[in-house]
Design a protein around this motif. Structure first.
Motif, PDB file in Angstrom:
ATOM      1  N   THR A 165       0.826  -1.204   0.000  1.00  0.00           N
ATOM      2  CA  THR A 165       0.000   0.000   0.000  1.00  0.00           C
ATOM      3  C   THR A 165       0.861   1.255   0.000  1.00  0.00           C
ATOM      4  OG1 THR A 165      -1.708  -1.195   1.242  1.00  0.00           O
ATOM      5  CG2 THR A 165      -1.853   1.209   1.213  1.00  0.00           C
TER       6      THR A 165
ATOM      7  N   GLY B  44      -7.559   3.427  -6.211  1.00  0.00           N
ATOM      8  CA  GLY B  44      -7.970   2.437  -5.219  1.00  0.00           C
ATOM      9  C   GLY B  44      -7.772   1.012  -5.664  1.00  0.00           C
TER      10      GLY B  44
ATOM     11  N   VAL C  81      -5.246  -2.035  -3.987  1.00  0.00           N
ATOM     12  CA  VAL C  81      -5.655  -3.392  -3.607  1.00  0.00           C
ATOM     13  C   VAL C  81      -4.807  -4.430  -4.340  1.00  0.00           C
ATOM     14  CG1 VAL C  81      -7.538  -5.065  -3.673  1.00  0.00           C
ATOM     15  CG2 VAL C  81      -8.004  -2.697  -3.023  1.00  0.00           C
TER      16      VAL C  81
ATOM     17  N   TYR D 282      -9.029 -10.915   3.939  1.00  0.00           N
ATOM     18  CA  TYR D 282      -9.592  -9.882   4.796  1.00  0.00           C
ATOM     19  C   TYR D 282      -8.487  -9.063   5.462  1.00  0.00           C
ATOM     20  CZ  TYR D 282     -13.956 -12.502   4.300  1.00  0.00           C
ATOM     21  OH  TYR D 282     -15.070 -13.139   3.795  1.00  0.00           O
TER      22      TYR D 282
ATOM     23  N   LEU E 281      -7.161  -6.434   3.033  1.00  0.00           N
ATOM     24  CA  LEU E 281      -8.061  -5.295   2.859  1.00  0.00           C
ATOM     25  C   LEU E 281      -8.047  -4.385   4.083  1.00  0.00           C
ATOM     26  CD1 LEU E 281     -11.108  -7.110   1.186  1.00  0.00           C
ATOM     27  CD2 LEU E 281      -9.344  -5.722   0.071  1.00  0.00           C
ATOM     28  N   ILE E 282      -8.040  -4.989   5.275  1.00  0.00           N
ATOM     29  CA  ILE E 282      -8.026  -4.190   6.509  1.00  0.00           C
ATOM     30  C   ILE E 282      -6.719  -3.423   6.632  1.00  0.00           C
ATOM     31  CG2 ILE E 282      -8.010  -4.321   9.029  1.00  0.00           C
ATOM     32  CD1 ILE E 282      -9.911  -6.738   8.768  1.00  0.00           C
TER      33      ILE E 282
ATOM     34  N   ALA F  10      -4.652  -2.540   4.228  1.00  0.00           N
ATOM     35  CA  ALA F  10      -4.601  -1.501   3.196  1.00  0.00           C
ATOM     36  C   ALA F  10      -5.484  -0.314   3.578  1.00  0.00           C
ATOM     37  CB  ALA F  10      -5.032  -2.079   1.850  1.00  0.00           C
ATOM     38  N   PHE F  11      -6.667  -0.590   4.115  1.00  0.00           N
ATOM     39  CA  PHE F  11      -7.613   0.468   4.481  1.00  0.00           C
ATOM     40  C   PHE F  11      -7.021   1.392   5.538  1.00  0.00           C
ATOM     41  CE2 PHE F  11     -11.050   1.928   7.314  1.00  0.00           C
ATOM     42  CZ  PHE F  11     -11.781   2.700   6.420  1.00  0.00           C
ATOM     43  N   PHE F  12      -6.485   0.814   6.620  1.00  0.00           N
ATOM     44  CA  PHE F  12      -5.948   1.650   7.696  1.00  0.00           C
ATOM     45  C   PHE F  12      -4.654   2.348   7.275  1.00  0.00           C
ATOM     46  CE2 PHE F  12      -8.768  -0.984  10.336  1.00  0.00           C
ATOM     47  CZ  PHE F  12      -9.369   0.016  11.089  1.00  0.00           C
ATOM     48  N   THR F  13      -3.889   1.731   6.385  1.00  0.00           N
ATOM     49  CA  THR F  13      -2.682   2.399   5.882  1.00  0.00           C
ATOM     50  C   THR F  13      -3.056   3.609   5.043  1.00  0.00           C
ATOM     51  OG1 THR F  13      -1.532   0.269   5.821  1.00  0.00           O
ATOM     52  CG2 THR F  13      -0.537   2.084   4.605  1.00  0.00           C
ATOM     53  N   ILE F  14      -4.097   3.475   4.218  1.00  0.00           N
ATOM     54  CA  ILE F  14      -4.571   4.603   3.410  1.00  0.00           C
ATOM     55  C   ILE F  14      -5.005   5.758   4.307  1.00  0.00           C
ATOM     56  CG2 ILE F  14      -6.427   5.369   1.874  1.00  0.00           C
ATOM     57  CD1 ILE F  14      -6.345   2.555   0.615  1.00  0.00           C
ATOM     58  N   ILE F  15      -5.757   5.449   5.368  1.00  0.00           N
ATOM     59  CA  ILE F  15      -6.199   6.495   6.298  1.00  0.00           C
ATOM     60  C   ILE F  15      -5.003   7.186   6.927  1.00  0.00           C
ATOM     61  CG2 ILE F  15      -7.389   6.913   8.475  1.00  0.00           C
ATOM     62  CD1 ILE F  15      -9.363   4.737   7.737  1.00  0.00           C
TER      63      ILE F  15
END
Length: 204
Positions: A21, A31, A35, A67, A70-71, A73-78
């Protein structure tokens, strides 16, 4: 695989997903690109290992790995969206931690299938480096495994110590700790002091 090893494997996937990420952020991907890059970094090495060992691919059998990607990657993006400066040192550190995790997991899985220690070291090294190799090739970067600082060599040394501890009859957990700490420590020291294995003479 017992529950402890399963969570170690999940953590390794998440760490490499973070690495992918961060690289996607560096290359200004969208996005979908995030992923894809996080996924190939996290599961590329383990997938190659399982195909060679002719066993079911780990993430196909257990979707919790997907999962975790995805989790992570999501928190790294934030986190990245709230920090203006690209954290290159975090990319290298995440890659080093993922390298150590995947190396020992590859060795352990190979040994559990009854292969020789030499093959186990090769499988551990492959598990550790192939995800990052695919990531860097996709991003048109010189792969870390091919650069001057020790990379795959740390997997070979750490995997060899893990196999030696296993040969001495130590519990799997101790073998993995020995191999993982050795791999991570050598990689961090190589980055800090630019350790390498020179083969050719440098031009004048």
């Amino acid at each position: 695989m017992n529950e402890w090893l399963h969570w170690v494997d999940i953590l390794g996937v998440a760490v490499f997903a973070i690495s992918g990420t961060l690289m996607a952020h560096k290359k200004h991907m969208d996005g979908f690109g995030v992923v894809v890059l996080a996924s190939v970094t996290a599961i590329g090495g383990g997938t190659t290992r399982d195909l060679i060992l002719d066993v079911p691919v780990f993430w196909v059998q257990d979707n919790s790995y997907l999962y975790s990607i995805l989790i992570a990657a999501f928190f790294t993006i934030i986190w990245v969206r709230n920090n203006d400066k690209f954290p290159l040192r975090f990319l290298l550190l995440a890659d080093a931690i993922g390298l150590a995790f995947f190396n020992i997991m590859g060795v352990q899985k190979a040994l559990s299938l009854g292969v020789t220690p030499l093959v186990a070291v090769v499988m551990g090294t492959m598990t550790g480096v192939f995800g990052g190799l695919i990531r860097d090739v996709m991003c048109r970067e010189i792969p870390l495994v091919l650069k001057g600082e020790l990379y795959a060599t740390t997997c070979v040394v750490g995997g060899s110590l893990c196999c030696f501890a296993w040969y001495l009859g130590l519990a799997a957990e101790y073998c993995m700790v020995i191999g993982g700490i050795t791999t991570l420590t050598m990689r961090i020291m190589a980055m800090r002091w630019h350790w390498s294995l020179p083969v050719f003479n440098q031009p004048e």
